[in-house]
Design a protein around this motif. Sequence first.
Motif, PDB file in Angstrom:
ATOM      1  N   PHE A 232       0.763  -1.057  -0.052  1.00 15.65           N
ATOM      2  CA  PHE A 232       0.085   0.021   0.037  1.00 15.65           C
ATOM      3  C   PHE A 232       1.012   1.196   0.134  1.00 15.65           C
ATOM      4  O   PHE A 232       0.553   2.229  -0.613  1.00 15.65           O
ATOM      5  CB  PHE A 232      -0.975  -0.193   1.208  1.00 15.65           C
ATOM      6  CG  PHE A 232      -1.823  -1.190   1.357  1.00 15.65           C
ATOM      7  CD1 PHE A 232      -2.832  -1.492   0.460  1.00 15.65           C
ATOM      8  CD2 PHE A 232      -1.588  -2.221   2.077  1.00 15.65           C
ATOM      9  CE1 PHE A 232      -3.796  -2.523   0.373  1.00 15.65           C
ATOM     10  CE2 PHE A 232      -2.231  -3.250   2.144  1.00 15.65           C
ATOM     11  CZ  PHE A 232      -3.471  -3.428   1.046  1.00 15.65           C
ATOM     12  N   ASN A 233       1.885   1.116   0.505  1.00 20.13           N
ATOM     13  CA  ASN A 233       2.755   2.447   0.559  1.00 20.13           C
ATOM     14  C   ASN A 233       4.384   2.002   0.900  1.00 20.13           C
ATOM     15  O   ASN A 233       4.848   2.065   2.100  1.00 20.13           O
ATOM     16  CB  ASN A 233       2.504   3.286   1.750  1.00 20.13           C
ATOM     17  CG  ASN A 233       3.015   4.524   1.586  1.00 20.13           C
ATOM     18  OD1 ASN A 233       4.155   4.824   1.147  1.00 20.13           O
ATOM     19  ND2 ASN A 233       2.601   5.672   2.188  1.00 20.13           N
ATOM     20  N   ALA A 234       5.232   1.526  -0.262  1.00 22.71           N
ATOM     21  CA  ALA A 234       6.295   0.847  -0.027  1.00 22.71           C
ATOM     22  C   ALA A 234       7.161   2.048   0.594  1.00 22.71           C
ATOM     23  O   ALA A 234       8.464   1.442   1.569  1.00 22.71           O
ATOM     24  CB  ALA A 234       6.868   0.418  -1.419  1.00 22.71           C
ATOM     25  N   GLU A 235       7.146   3.206   0.092  1.00 20.37           N
ATOM     26  CA  GLU A 235       8.222   4.290   0.793  1.00 20.37           C
ATOM     27  C   GLU A 235       8.118   4.388   2.269  1.00 20.37           C
ATOM     28  O   GLU A 235       8.962   4.293   3.051  1.00 20.37           O
ATOM     29  CB  GLU A 235       7.771   5.589  -0.034  1.00 20.37           C
ATOM     30  CG  GLU A 235       8.777   6.618   0.373  1.00 20.37           C
ATOM     31  CD  GLU A 235       8.778   7.962  -0.611  1.00 20.37           C
ATOM     32  OE1 GLU A 235       9.231   8.919  -0.209  1.00 20.37           O
ATOM     33  OE2 GLU A 235       8.044   7.681  -1.536  1.00 20.37           O
ATOM     34  N   ALA A 236       6.728   4.383   2.908  1.00 26.82           N
ATOM     35  CA  ALA A 236       6.552   4.377   4.084  1.00 26.82           C
ATOM     36  C   ALA A 236       7.108   3.120   4.935  1.00 26.82           C
ATOM     37  O   ALA A 236       7.648   3.292   6.011  1.00 26.82           O
ATOM     38  CB  ALA A 236       5.290   5.011   4.558  1.00 26.82           C
ATOM     39  N   ALA A 237       6.867   2.205   4.396  1.00 29.75           N
ATOM     40  CA  ALA A 237       7.398   0.801   4.984  1.00 29.75           C
ATOM     41  C   ALA A 237       8.730   0.811   5.147  1.00 29.75           C
ATOM     42  O   ALA A 237       9.279   0.406   6.097  1.00 29.75           O
ATOM     43  CB  ALA A 237       7.051  -0.252   4.180  1.00 29.75           C
ATOM     44  N   ILE A 238       9.416   1.370   4.092  1.00 28.81           N
ATOM     45  CA  ILE A 238      11.064   1.225   4.050  1.00 28.81           C
ATOM     46  C   ILE A 238      11.530   2.308   5.201  1.00 28.81           C
ATOM     47  O   ILE A 238      12.408   1.996   5.756  1.00 28.81           O
ATOM     48  CB  ILE A 238      11.570   1.633   2.660  1.00 28.81           C
ATOM     49  CG1 ILE A 238      11.194   0.563   1.616  1.00 28.81           C
ATOM     50  CG2 ILE A 238      13.202   2.038   2.810  1.00 28.81           C
ATOM     51  CD1 ILE A 238      11.426   1.123   0.233  1.00 28.81           C
TER      52      ILE A 238
ATOM     53  N   GLN B  54      11.646   0.199  -3.632  1.00 26.08           N
ATOM     54  CA  GLN B  54      10.432  -0.028  -3.224  1.00 26.08           C
ATOM     55  C   GLN B  54       9.980  -1.364  -3.834  1.00 26.08           C
ATOM     56  O   GLN B  54       8.920  -2.409  -3.064  1.00 26.08           O
ATOM     57  CB  GLN B  54       9.383   0.948  -3.689  1.00 26.08           C
ATOM     58  CG  GLN B  54       9.613   2.518  -2.776  1.00 26.08           C
ATOM     59  CD  GLN B  54       8.893   3.408  -3.672  1.00 26.08           C
ATOM     60  OE1 GLN B  54       7.918   3.454  -4.265  1.00 26.08           O
ATOM     61  NE2 GLN B  54       9.315   4.650  -2.985  1.00 26.08           N
ATOM     62  N   SER B  55      10.209  -1.699  -4.994  1.00 25.73           N
ATOM     63  CA  SER B  55       9.914  -3.149  -5.758  1.00 25.73           C
ATOM     64  C   SER B  55      10.310  -4.261  -4.751  1.00 25.73           C
ATOM     65  O   SER B  55       9.713  -5.326  -4.666  1.00 25.73           O
ATOM     66  CB  SER B  55      10.191  -2.932  -7.114  1.00 25.73           C
ATOM     67  OG  SER B  55       9.386  -2.282  -7.812  1.00 25.73           O
ATOM     68  N   ALA B  56      11.786  -3.905  -4.563  1.00 25.92           N
ATOM     69  CA  ALA B  56      12.444  -5.087  -3.595  1.00 25.92           C
ATOM     70  C   ALA B  56      11.742  -5.138  -2.267  1.00 25.92           C
ATOM     71  O   ALA B  56      11.793  -6.289  -1.896  1.00 25.92           O
ATOM     72  CB  ALA B  56      13.945  -4.758  -3.812  1.00 25.92           C
ATOM     73  N   MET B  57      11.421  -4.051  -1.908  1.00 21.66           N
ATOM     74  CA  MET B  57      10.784  -4.140  -0.196  1.00 21.66           C
ATOM     75  C   MET B  57       9.226  -4.991  -0.674  1.00 21.66           C
ATOM     76  O   MET B  57       8.980  -5.770   0.327  1.00 21.66           O
ATOM     77  CB  MET B  57      10.579  -2.561   0.157  1.00 21.66           C
ATOM     78  CG  MET B  57       9.806  -2.851   1.393  1.00 21.66           C
ATOM     79  SD  MET B  57      10.944  -3.167   2.538  1.00 21.66           S
ATOM     80  CE  MET B  57       9.986  -2.761   4.090  1.00 21.66           C
TER      81      MET B  57
END
Length: 129
Positions: free
Chosen positions: A28-34, A50-53
């Motif tokens: 839903f929000n890869a940037e925030a997850a990282i 983000q794709s790798a995450m």
Amino acid sequence: MFENFTLAHIPTLFVATATTFGGLMPFFNAEAAIEELGLPKCIAASKDAQSAMILSSARVTALGACMFPFYFTGKFSQVDTFMVIMGAYVGAVDAYVCWKEGVPGKAVFRRASGAAIAAWGCFGMTGGA
């Protein structure tokens, strides 16, 4: 379903829930997850990262989801095995990457949390050892 529940199961259920549902955050929000993982903004903003995450989180979510059927069927030693592996290995990798990326405070937190999770499983706490 919870006939064998004890207070000692709370950490295990917390880990299973956090990894299962927390691992969905990158979808839903890869940037925030990282960023939540503790990595710098320059990495979080990277579309490649983000794709790798997302790929990585799918695997962690699967591990967390595997804990539930074992738990609900009373296979507590198997659940403790998940705790050892996820705590020791995933915690160490998280700590290593955070340290390498210049966030030592987050690295120490990740390693300490992972060690606590691994110890819980290693001592068979879910199974009541």
